[in-house]
Scaffold this motif. Structure first.
Motif, PDB file in Angstrom:
ATOM      1  N   PHE A   1      -6.750  -1.413   0.581  1.00 28.05           N
ATOM      2  CA  PHE A   1      -5.914  -0.264   0.942  1.00 28.05           C
ATOM      3  C   PHE A   1      -6.771   0.758   1.685  1.00 28.05           C
ATOM      4  N   LYS A   2      -6.523   0.932   2.982  1.00 23.83           N
ATOM      5  CA  LYS A   2      -7.346   1.829   3.798  1.00 23.83           C
ATOM      6  C   LYS A   2      -6.688   3.201   4.005  1.00 23.83           C
ATOM      7  N   LEU A   3      -5.357   3.270   3.858  1.00 26.27           N
ATOM      8  CA  LEU A   3      -4.653   4.546   4.062  1.00 26.27           C
ATOM      9  C   LEU A   3      -4.837   5.480   2.869  1.00 26.27           C
ATOM     10  N   ILE A   4      -5.092   4.911   1.710  1.00 28.57           N
ATOM     11  CA  ILE A   4      -5.339   5.712   0.512  1.00 28.57           C
ATOM     12  C   ILE A   4      -6.830   6.048   0.491  1.00 28.57           C
ATOM     13  N   SER A   5      -7.149   7.324   0.479  1.00 28.19           N
ATOM     14  CA  SER A   5      -8.544   7.733   0.633  1.00 28.19           C
ATOM     15  C   SER A   5      -9.393   7.370  -0.585  1.00 28.19           C
ATOM     16  N   GLN A   6     -10.695   7.229  -0.326  1.00 30.71           N
ATOM     17  CA  GLN A   6     -11.640   6.972  -1.414  1.00 30.71           C
ATOM     18  C   GLN A   6     -11.585   8.120  -2.422  1.00 30.71           C
ATOM     19  N   TYR A   7     -11.377   9.346  -1.919  1.00 28.40           N
ATOM     20  CA  TYR A   7     -11.312  10.520  -2.792  1.00 28.40           C
ATOM     21  C   TYR A   7     -10.164  10.382  -3.798  1.00 28.40           C
ATOM     22  N   GLU A   8      -8.988   9.968  -3.303  1.00 32.62           N
ATOM     23  CA  GLU A   8      -7.840   9.797  -4.197  1.00 32.62           C
ATOM     24  C   GLU A   8      -8.113   8.726  -5.249  1.00 32.62           C
ATOM     25  N   LYS A   9      -8.747   7.650  -4.833  1.00 37.53           N
ATOM     26  CA  LYS A   9      -9.054   6.570  -5.766  1.00 37.53           C
ATOM     27  C   LYS A   9     -10.062   7.025  -6.824  1.00 37.53           C
ATOM     28  N   GLU A  10     -11.093   7.764  -6.370  1.00 36.05           N
ATOM     29  CA  GLU A  10     -12.121   8.207  -7.306  1.00 36.05           C
ATOM     30  C   GLU A  10     -11.605   9.272  -8.260  1.00 36.05           C
ATOM     31  N   LYS A  11     -10.632  10.076  -7.811  1.00 34.97           N
ATOM     32  CA  LYS A  11     -10.075  11.136  -8.655  1.00 34.97           C
ATOM     33  C   LYS A  11      -9.545  10.570  -9.968  1.00 34.97           C
ATOM     34  N   PHE A  12      -9.005   9.348  -9.906  1.00 35.47           N
ATOM     35  CA  PHE A  12      -8.444   8.713 -11.095  1.00 35.47           C
ATOM     36  C   PHE A  12      -9.375   7.640 -11.664  1.00 35.47           C
ATOM     37  N   GLY A  13     -10.623   7.594 -11.147  1.00 35.19           N
ATOM     38  CA  GLY A  13     -11.553   6.563 -11.621  1.00 35.19           C
ATOM     39  C   GLY A  13     -10.970   5.180 -11.455  1.00 35.19           C
ATOM     40  N   LEU A  14     -10.344   4.918 -10.301  1.00 32.85           N
ATOM     41  CA  LEU A  14      -9.570   3.698 -10.128  1.00 32.85           C
ATOM     42  C   LEU A  14     -10.426   2.449 -10.341  1.00 32.85           C
ATOM     43  N   THR A  15      -9.987   1.660 -11.296  1.00 34.49           N
ATOM     44  CA  THR A  15     -10.696   0.453 -11.706  1.00 34.49           C
ATOM     45  C   THR A  15      -9.815  -0.745 -11.419  1.00 34.49           C
ATOM     46  N   PHE A  16     -10.402  -1.832 -10.918  1.00 35.05           N
ATOM     47  CA  PHE A  16      -9.586  -2.985 -10.562  1.00 35.05           C
ATOM     48  C   PHE A  16     -10.318  -4.291 -10.844  1.00 35.05           C
TER      49      PHE A  16
ATOM     50  N   GLU B   1       0.812  -1.215   0.000  1.00 33.14           N
ATOM     51  CA  GLU B   1       0.000   0.000   0.000  1.00 33.14           C
ATOM     52  C   GLU B   1       0.848   1.269   0.000  1.00 33.14           C
ATOM     53  N   GLU B   2       1.981   1.244   0.687  1.00 35.96           N
ATOM     54  CA  GLU B   2       2.815   2.447   0.738  1.00 35.96           C
ATOM     55  C   GLU B   2       3.360   2.795  -0.647  1.00 35.96           C
ATOM     56  N   SER B   3       3.838   1.786  -1.366  1.00 37.39           N
ATOM     57  CA  SER B   3       4.351   2.034  -2.709  1.00 37.39           C
ATOM     58  C   SER B   3       3.230   2.492  -3.645  1.00 37.39           C
ATOM     59  N   ALA B   4       2.083   1.786  -3.598  1.00 38.58           N
ATOM     60  CA  ALA B   4       0.962   2.141  -4.465  1.00 38.58           C
ATOM     61  C   ALA B   4       0.463   3.544  -4.155  1.00 38.58           C
ATOM     62  N   GLY B   5       0.396   3.895  -2.863  1.00 37.25           N
ATOM     63  CA  GLY B   5      -0.070   5.213  -2.461  1.00 37.25           C
ATOM     64  C   GLY B   5       0.870   6.319  -2.896  1.00 37.25           C
ATOM     65  N   LEU B   6       2.176   6.077  -2.813  1.00 40.41           N
ATOM     66  CA  LEU B   6       3.152   7.090  -3.217  1.00 40.41           C
ATOM     67  C   LEU B   6       3.081   7.336  -4.729  1.00 40.41           C
ATOM     68  N   ILE B   7       2.871   6.276  -5.486  1.00 35.54           N
ATOM     69  CA  ILE B   7       2.715   6.433  -6.942  1.00 35.54           C
ATOM     70  C   ILE B   7       1.490   7.301  -7.235  1.00 35.54           C
ATOM     71  N   LEU B   8       0.381   6.999  -6.580  1.00 38.24           N
ATOM     72  CA  LEU B   8      -0.861   7.724  -6.845  1.00 38.24           C
ATOM     73  C   LEU B   8      -0.753   9.192  -6.413  1.00 38.24           C
ATOM     74  N   SER B   9      -0.123   9.458  -5.256  1.00 35.13           N
ATOM     75  CA  SER B   9      -0.015  10.846  -4.791  1.00 35.13           C
ATOM     76  C   SER B   9       0.899  11.661  -5.702  1.00 35.13           C
ATOM     77  N   ASN B  10       1.992  11.077  -6.166  1.00 36.31           N
ATOM     78  CA  ASN B  10       2.868  11.791  -7.108  1.00 36.31           C
ATOM     79  C   ASN B  10       2.166  12.032  -8.438  1.00 36.31           C
ATOM     80  N   LEU B  11       1.360  11.061  -8.842  1.00 40.74           N
ATOM     81  CA  LEU B  11       0.602  11.213 -10.076  1.00 40.74           C
ATOM     82  C   LEU B  11      -0.396  12.363  -9.945  1.00 40.74           C
ATOM     83  N   ALA B  12      -0.994  12.505  -8.759  1.00 37.06           N
ATOM     84  CA  ALA B  12      -1.949  13.585  -8.519  1.00 37.06           C
ATOM     85  C   ALA B  12      -1.257  14.941  -8.617  1.00 37.06           C
ATOM     86  N   ILE B  13      -0.032  15.032  -8.113  1.00 43.97           N
ATOM     87  CA  ILE B  13       0.720  16.285  -8.175  1.00 43.97           C
ATOM     88  C   ILE B  13       1.058  16.637  -9.623  1.00 43.97           C
TER      89      ILE B  13
END
Length: 595
Positions: free
Chosen positions: A482-497, A452-464
């Protein structure tokens, strides 16, 4: 006079050669020196220089070293991995010097090269030569090597049953049984064991030699068919690690031990499926339960003791040495095994019988389905894929890349360390520093990473870098946890899995099951409960409609229509793992199914 000339010619051939009645090949000191030099280079494995020296020696006017140089030039190119010049050298020796003492060795190596060709006619020629050498060569070592090379190709390298069908009629008579054994080996490996008996009968009727290998397969089939053919009964062996003999589990202290929980909850769901389905089943249903826990010897003994009532299918996972005994037993007795939890593709890679089925899609299938969805539904064309180089991640990445590129998409793979604290954090930061302007041309990222830490860091840098505009993020079911990565961050990118579990797969049926479970247990059902119920209903439906007199069960599973269960569909589509993958998306504070 003619007898004297014949004797002279034979003597000259043994010396080194004879052409005509008087011509004797001359010595060539330079050619001899070059051949010795080439042999020295060959001994030191300097194949490139050796090939050049031998070829130069073979190009000199005919002399006593010509065929030696020609053979060793081909051999040097052969060892160097340069097939074309090696083939040309061996072919020249075979055609122009048919009396050379190197002829059998040249034929052997030339045939090895021909077996790699696409043309089946050349492969047939090569096999005939190898089998002739295996039968007639004077050198014992060459006889053995020729037979091994032919068998290696027939049994393992060649993957086309159609080639074996065609070659059987052309094979040397003394090796027809060997070719048939190879054909049977491929049939058994692909789960088509039912075709063996008919082939063997035809072979024997045509005067073919008997085969202990094929006879053992047909005899085992006949014995099993006699023991278990009963189209009006469903027999399932349920093998789960519940550790019921453990005192902590037995006395039900404060909580169910983790090692027992999934097995017990799956069993509860499976039992409910049997209770529900049996009300309208066309057949009688028998389910026998085995605790796979730690006692391998006891489990194997229990299974062997029940062979007379051989189950139609074994439902059981493979996590421990004890549970491997289940797979060994199932393969030995030709019983299909449905693996409920583990989606490890190695289970199928190590199974050559076509009997092991994964109820959940493998990582390979997850990657392929996401690659197809990204292109055909989302319309993505240029995707960055992240890999932490773990085996399962690499499988996901490889299959996503293959599927996406097949649809004309472009993929760039970024590799990071598997441990966040060691190097992964720096790898991610460095990549975004060095590729600031690249994101204008990227419309998607695939992050199949379970950390989760690696995935979250990728997503946060992508947001920047992108502010979440114009980029779709893709992942696996790990993102759901992944609970540390907010639903808002996931929805911002339309995260599909992709996922093997979705409670909205059949909403009405799920609500009914949920209410029934709460009524029975006064608790909501767990995922293992739902999976037990869903797989149970699928297998009971499958076996209720199966007639063992018409088709093998593995073939029936692979060819059956899709079945909608509570948490997923079951549809194998000629594969060994379930090909039905749920594709979900984070949207409006929820997770919704999009395919």
């Amino acid at each position: 006079m003619n007898q004297i000339l014949t004797l002279i010619c034979v003597a000259a051939l043994l010396a080194p050669a004879c052409t005509g009645t008087k011509m004797i090949l001359q010595k060539d000191p330079l050619a001899t020196e070059m051949v010795e030099q080439g042999k020295d280079l060959l001994r030191t494995k300097d194949y490139g220089k050796a090939a050049t020296v031998f070829q130069d020696a073979s190009n000199r006017p005919n002399n006593q070293q010509t065929t030696t140089a020609l053979y060793f030039s081909g051999l040097s190119y052969f060892y160097k991995g340069e097939s074309f010049p090696a083939e040309q050298a061996f072919k020249k020796l075979i055609r122009e010097y048919p009396k050379s003492r190197y002829l059998p060795e040249a034929q052997y190596h030339h045939s090895i090269l021909l077996l790699k060709k696409y043309d089946d006619r050349l492969k047939t020629q090569a096999l005939n030569t190898l089998l002739t050498l295996a039968e007639n060569a004077k050198d014992t070592g060459l006889k053995e090597n020729a037979l091994k090379a032919a068998q290696e190709f027939l049994f393992y390298t060649n993957k086309k049953i159609s080639f074996l069908q065609g070659y059987l009629a052309q094979a040397p008579p003394s090796y027809k049984t060997t070719v048939l054994e190879a054909w049977v080996h491929h049939l058994v490996s692909s789960g088509k064991k039912g075709e063996v008996a008919g082939l063997y009968e035809q072979h024997l009727a045509a005067g073919g030699e008997a085969s202990e290998y094929i006879a053992s397969i047909t005899e085992e089939q006949q014995a099993q068919a006699a023991a278990i053919l009963d189209p009006d009964i469903i027999k399932i062996a349920l093998v789960l690690p519940t550790y019921l003999d453990d005192y902590i589990t037995y006395y039900g202290l404060d909580a169910i031990p983790p090692k027992s929980q999934d097995g017990l909850e799956f069993y509860e769901g499976f039992k409910q499926a049997v209770d529900d389905y049996s009300l309208n089943s066309n057949k009688k249903i028998f389910v026998e339960y085995y605790d796979s826990r730690r006692d391998t010897a006891r489990l194997r003994s229990q299974l062997d003791g029940r062979i007379a009532a051989r189950p139609d299918i074994v439902v059981g996972d493979v996590f421990t040495d004890a549970s491997l005994a289940v797979s060994d037993w199932a393969r030995k007795h030709q019983v299909p095994q449905m693996v409920p939890f583990s989606a490890n593709p190695i289970l199928m890679e190590t199974d050559t019988t076509g009997l092991v089925f994964l109820a959940r899609p493998s990582a390979s299938t997850h990657g392929s389905r996401m690659g197809e969805y990204a292109s055909t539904t989302l319309g993505l064309t240029n995707v960055v894929v992240w890999s932490d180089q773990r085996r399962i991640t690499e499988t996901l990445v490889s299959n996503f890349k293959t599927a996406f590129e097949a649809l004309l998409g472009t993929v760039k793979v970024v590799y990071i360390d598997s441990v966040y604290e060691d190097r992964a954090q720096d790898d991610i930061i460095d990549y975004f520093k060095d590729h600031v302007t690249d994101w204008d041309s990227i419309d998607g990222v695939y992050i199949p990473i379970s950390n989760e830490e690696s995935a979250g860091l990728i997503l946060s840098n992508l947001a920047i870098e992108t502010k979440g505009e114009g980029i779709r993020a893709l992942g696996t079911s790990a993102w759901e946890s992944f609970k540390l990565i907010s639903q808002y961050e996931k929805e911002k990118f339309g995260l599909t899995f992709t996922s093997a579990y979705d409670e909205t797969n059949d909403p009405s049926a799920f609500r009914q099951y949920y209410s029934r479970f709460v009524k029975d247990y006064r608790l909501p059902p767990s995922r293992a409960n739902v999976q037990g119920y869903g797989l149970g209903k699928y297998l009971l439906h499958l076996l209720d409609n199966y007639d063992p007199r018409t088709i093998s069960l593995p073939d029936f599973i692979r060819n059956n229509e899709p079945y909608k269960a509570l948490q997923t569909d079951f549809h194998f589509q000629q594969a060994q793992d379930n090909q039905a993958v749920n594709i979900l998306e984070f949207s409006n504070g929820e997770i919704v199914k999009v395919k």
